[in-house]
Design a protein around this motif. Structure first.
Motif, mmCIF file in Angstrom:
data_model
loop_
_atom_site.group_PDB
_atom_site.id
_atom_site.type_symbol
_atom_site.label_atom_id
_atom_site.label_comp_id
_atom_site.label_asym_id
_atom_site.label_seq_id
_atom_site.Cartn_x
_atom_site.Cartn_y
_atom_site.Cartn_z
ATOM 1 N N LYS A 16 -25.108 16.193 -12.950
ATOM 2 C CA LYS A 16 -24.691 15.207 -13.951
ATOM 3 C C LYS A 16 -24.622 15.840 -15.345
ATOM 4 O O LYS A 16 -23.676 15.606 -16.088
ATOM 5 N N LEU A 17 -25.623 16.624 -15.694
ATOM 6 C CA LEU A 17 -25.626 17.293 -16.999
ATOM 7 C C LEU A 17 -24.461 18.268 -17.119
ATOM 8 O O LEU A 17 -23.792 18.330 -18.149
ATOM 9 N N PHE A 18 -24.216 19.034 -16.059
ATOM 10 C CA PHE A 18 -23.121 20.000 -16.080
ATOM 11 C C PHE A 18 -21.780 19.278 -16.221
ATOM 12 O O PHE A 18 -20.925 19.688 -17.008
ATOM 13 N N ASP A 19 -21.582 18.208 -15.447
ATOM 14 C CA ASP A 19 -20.329 17.443 -15.539
ATOM 15 C C ASP A 19 -20.135 16.887 -16.940
ATOM 16 O O ASP A 19 -19.043 16.950 -17.499
ATOM 17 N N SER A 20 -21.192 16.362 -17.518
ATOM 18 C CA SER A 20 -21.129 15.830 -18.872
ATOM 19 C C SER A 20 -20.782 16.929 -19.873
ATOM 20 O O SER A 20 -19.947 16.744 -20.758
ATOM 21 N N TRP A 21 -21.391 18.080 -19.698
ATOM 22 C CA TRP A 21 -21.157 19.206 -20.599
ATOM 23 C C TRP A 21 -19.715 19.701 -20.487
ATOM 24 O O TRP A 21 -19.051 19.938 -21.487
ATOM 25 N N LYS A 29 -12.721 18.366 -23.925
ATOM 26 C CA LYS A 29 -12.159 17.557 -25.011
ATOM 27 C C LYS A 29 -12.111 18.351 -26.305
ATOM 28 O O LYS A 29 -11.203 18.186 -27.104
ATOM 29 N N ALA A 30 -13.102 19.220 -26.505
ATOM 30 C CA ALA A 30 -13.188 19.971 -27.756
ATOM 31 C C ALA A 30 -12.158 21.092 -27.829
ATOM 32 O O ALA A 30 -11.819 21.560 -28.899
#
Length: 57
Positions: free
Chosen positions: A44-49, A55-56
């Motif tokens: 989950k953290l990796f996907d969020s990152w 986007k950036a």
């Protein structure tokens, strides 16, 4: 628990210092979690990152 010692100083190498601090925090938070829970949170953290960094760019 053993005494925690970060081998890097913030002035010497800020990136490695921060990585070591994060790993220490994660290790202390996850002592009571199963491998499946740790892996799920990591995914989950990796996907969020990766979504944030796409986007950036």
């Amino acid at each position: 628990m053993a005494t925690y010692n970060n081998d890097y100083s913030k002035e010497e190498d800020e990136t490695m210092w921060e990585l070591h601090e994060i790993r220490h925090k994660l290790a202390t938070e996850r002592t009571n979690k199963s491998i499946e829970e740790i892996n799920s949170e990591g995914r989950k953290l990796f996907d969020s990152w990766t979504k944030h960094h796409r986007k950036a760019v």
